[in-house]
Design a protein around this motif. Structure first.
Motif, PDB file in Angstrom:
ATOM      1  N   PHE A 171       0.836  -1.194   0.000  1.00 51.94           N
ATOM      2  CA  PHE A 171       0.000   0.000   0.000  1.00 51.94           C
ATOM      3  C   PHE A 171       0.875   1.250   0.000  1.00 51.94           C
ATOM      4  O   PHE A 171       2.066   1.206   0.304  1.00 51.94           O
ATOM      5  CB  PHE A 171      -0.931   0.011   1.216  1.00 51.94           C
ATOM      6  N   GLU A 172       0.250   2.369  -0.337  1.00 49.58           N
ATOM      7  CA  GLU A 172       0.910   3.668  -0.356  1.00 49.58           C
ATOM      8  C   GLU A 172       0.390   4.515   0.804  1.00 49.58           C
ATOM      9  O   GLU A 172      -0.746   4.340   1.238  1.00 49.58           O
ATOM     10  CB  GLU A 172       0.642   4.384  -1.681  1.00 49.58           C
ATOM     11  N   ILE A 173       1.226   5.426   1.298  1.00 54.46           N
ATOM     12  CA  ILE A 173       0.802   6.376   2.325  1.00 54.46           C
ATOM     13  C   ILE A 173       1.299   7.758   1.887  1.00 54.46           C
ATOM     14  O   ILE A 173       2.406   8.180   2.252  1.00 54.46           O
ATOM     15  CB  ILE A 173       1.368   6.016   3.716  1.00 54.46           C
ATOM     16  N   PRO A 174       0.510   8.472   1.076  1.00 56.22           N
ATOM     17  CA  PRO A 174       0.965   9.741   0.488  1.00 56.22           C
ATOM     18  C   PRO A 174       1.430  10.770   1.519  1.00 56.22           C
ATOM     19  O   PRO A 174       2.427  11.465   1.297  1.00 56.22           O
ATOM     20  CB  PRO A 174      -0.279  10.236  -0.269  1.00 56.22           C
ATOM     21  N   SER A 175       0.726  10.883   2.647  1.00 58.71           N
ATOM     22  CA  SER A 175       1.103  11.891   3.644  1.00 58.71           C
ATOM     23  C   SER A 175       2.480  11.587   4.236  1.00 58.71           C
ATOM     24  O   SER A 175       3.287  12.492   4.462  1.00 58.71           O
ATOM     25  CB  SER A 175       0.046  11.964   4.750  1.00 58.71           C
ATOM     26  N   THR A 176       2.732  10.304   4.477  1.00 64.42           N
ATOM     27  CA  THR A 176       4.041   9.908   5.012  1.00 64.42           C
ATOM     28  C   THR A 176       5.130  10.131   3.976  1.00 64.42           C
ATOM     29  O   THR A 176       6.222  10.608   4.295  1.00 64.42           O
ATOM     30  CB  THR A 176       4.019   8.425   5.441  1.00 64.42           C
ATOM     31  N   CYS A 213       5.168  12.344   1.724  1.00 61.34           N
ATOM     32  CA  CYS A 213       5.412  13.786   1.640  1.00 61.34           C
ATOM     33  C   CYS A 213       6.394  14.223   2.730  1.00 61.34           C
ATOM     34  O   CYS A 213       7.340  14.978   2.466  1.00 61.34           O
ATOM     35  CB  CYS A 213       4.084  14.535   1.771  1.00 61.34           C
ATOM     36  N   PHE A 214       6.190  13.732   3.951  1.00 60.55           N
ATOM     37  CA  PHE A 214       7.104  14.086   5.037  1.00 60.55           C
ATOM     38  C   PHE A 214       8.491  13.491   4.804  1.00 60.55           C
ATOM     39  O   PHE A 214       9.508  14.133   5.092  1.00 60.55           O
ATOM     40  CB  PHE A 214       6.540  13.601   6.377  1.00 60.55           C
ATOM     41  N   MET A 215       8.533  12.276   4.259  1.00 62.60           N
ATOM     42  CA  MET A 215       9.818  11.650   3.962  1.00 62.60           C
ATOM     43  C   MET A 215      10.654  12.523   3.026  1.00 62.60           C
ATOM     44  O   MET A 215      11.865  12.671   3.201  1.00 62.60           O
ATOM     45  CB  MET A 215       9.606  10.265   3.342  1.00 62.60           C
ATOM     46  N   SER A 216       9.994  13.100   2.027  1.00 60.27           N
ATOM     47  CA  SER A 216      10.724  13.928   1.057  1.00 60.27           C
ATOM     48  C   SER A 216      11.291  15.182   1.714  1.00 60.27           C
ATOM     49  O   SER A 216      12.335  15.699   1.308  1.00 60.27           O
ATOM     50  CB  SER A 216       9.803  14.310  -0.107  1.00 60.27           C
ATOM     51  N   GLU A 217      10.629  15.660   2.771  1.00 60.18           N
ATOM     52  CA  GLU A 217      11.109  16.850   3.473  1.00 60.18           C
ATOM     53  C   GLU A 217      12.407  16.583   4.228  1.00 60.18           C
ATOM     54  O   GLU A 217      13.189  17.509   4.470  1.00 60.18           O
ATOM     55  CB  GLU A 217      10.041  17.336   4.468  1.00 60.18           C
ATOM     56  N   ILE A 218      12.623  15.329   4.595  1.00 62.53           N
ATOM     57  CA  ILE A 218      13.798  15.004   5.421  1.00 62.53           C
ATOM     58  C   ILE A 218      14.841  14.185   4.649  1.00 62.53           C
ATOM     59  O   ILE A 218      15.741  13.582   5.236  1.00 62.53           O
ATOM     60  CB  ILE A 218      13.381  14.256   6.700  1.00 62.53           C
TER      61      ILE A 218
END
Length: 360
Positions: free
Chosen positions: A99-104, A106-111
């Motif tokens: 499965f995918e978790i788009p919100s997670t 998004c945060f991963m890309s920030e860090i």
């Protein structure tokens, strides 16, 4: 392309978030209970296409530092805890295999985190610099992550490399008897018939030379010991528990140990195998005793708590592995396991493939 993974893979990201949010990790006992003992986290290193280091500062932030030593991001520890809770909720409630978790994501890309699983050729899933309050040492250690959020993972995977050959001893068996026994679908009923007819399994050899040498490297008795454990695990009352099989072997005492604690003698042998399999040894690669996951184990519990089995506390790591693993009967068709056959020498043989899985 969106990131998609199973519960075990998302658990690695969850571990990263949770540890950075808490700034420490607690030790666990053999039953996965969190102890008062904990290790402050000085930094976490993650290797992807680039290397990033995540370090807490004095103001409850996590500073993300790139491979050139530059600050890439600065995020509060509270934000990491918040993201870990959101990720945990999705992982616990979804019924999908992947499965995918788009919100997670998004945060991963920030860090600077772009993959679910950091690429690695060893058994370490995460590298952490901890402060051991008892020794005052601050080593960078590799930890293997095991998660209870998904299906129990394997400790030692089966393959043709892990096949063990036994000779069938007793009166000669006809081809018709062989075919009748092989037609029995399940392993334990098949073994029950073999035992009832008065036949016994006699250890013959470890089929794959590298795996055989690896076992000999651990202990010259190890090949026969493991083979005997699997015979005990083939008895009608077998539970598949590692601990139960070892205790059955201890009752037989095949190596004639005369000390006061016979069970401890055989238990130690099994713990050596479990520990080396957990921290580096694989069946098909020559083992030289060098651990990849030199820190130990991190276990993500069903409630989201994370407990640490630090290699410095070797007894705790060994107990965790010993009390939380079982033998698994591998695929009969894939690994040629469990069927009787007549060798070119006319002797009847059977193979068992070694596979060890966590119980939870």
């Amino acid at each position: 392309m969106a990131l998609s993974g199973n519960k075990g893979e998302w658990s690695e990201i969850y571990t990263l978030f949770r540890l950075l949010g808490e700034g420490k990790v607690h030790a666990g006992d053999a039953n996965l209970n969190k102890l008062d003992l904990y290790y402050p986290i000085l930094s976490i290193i993650r290797e992807e296409s680039k290397r990033y280091e995540y370090k807490p500062d004095t103001k409850q932030n996590i500073v993300v530092i790139d491979e050139n030593g530059n600050e890439y991001a600065r995020v509060s520890m509270d934000k990491f805890m918040e993201e870990s809770r959101s990720l945990l909720d999705v992982v616990k409630t979804t019924s999908k295999r992947a499965f995918e978790i788009p919100s997670t994501e998004c945060f991963m890309s920030e860090i600077g985190c772009t993959k679910l699983k950091a690429p690695s050729g060893d058994k370490a899933d995460i590298h952490i610099v901890i402060h051991d309050l008892r020794t005052n040492m601050t080593p960078e250690l590799g930890f293997s992550i095991k998660s209870q959020l998904g299906s129990p993972s394997t400790l030692l995977n089966a393959g043709e490399t892990t096949n063990i050959t036994y000779r069938i001893e007793g009166e000669d068996m006809t081809d018709e008897e062989i075919n009748t026994i092989n037609a029995i679908k399940d392993h334990l009923p098949r073994m029950a018939v073999i035992t009832k007819k008065g036949y016994k399994l006699k250890f013959c050899d470890i089929e794959h030379s590298t795996f055989k040498n690896n076992l000999l490297f651990l202990d010259t008795c190890m090949p026969e010991f493991i083979a005997t454990c699997l015979v005990c695990d083939s008895m009608p009352n077998a539970t598949s528990s590692i601990k139960d099989a070892v205790e059955m072997v201890a009752q037989q005492n095949p190596f004639g140990f005369t000390g006061k604690d016979v069970v401890a003698f055989y238990e130690h042998k099994m713990k050596v195998l479990l520990l080396d399999s957990a921290l580096g040894m694989t069946p098909a690669k020559e083992w030289k005793g060098r651990y990849d996951a030199n820190g130990g184990y991190l276990v993500v519990k069903k409630d989201g708590d994370i407990v640490c089995y630090h290699f410095y506390n070797r007894n705790d790591v060994e107990d965790y592995l010993y009390y939380n693993t079982r033998f698994e009967r591998a695929s009969r068709s894939r690994y040629h396991f469990g069927s009787l056959y007549r060798g070119e020498d006319g002797i009847i043989y059977i193979k068992r493939s070694l596979q060890i899985r966590f119980t939870k």
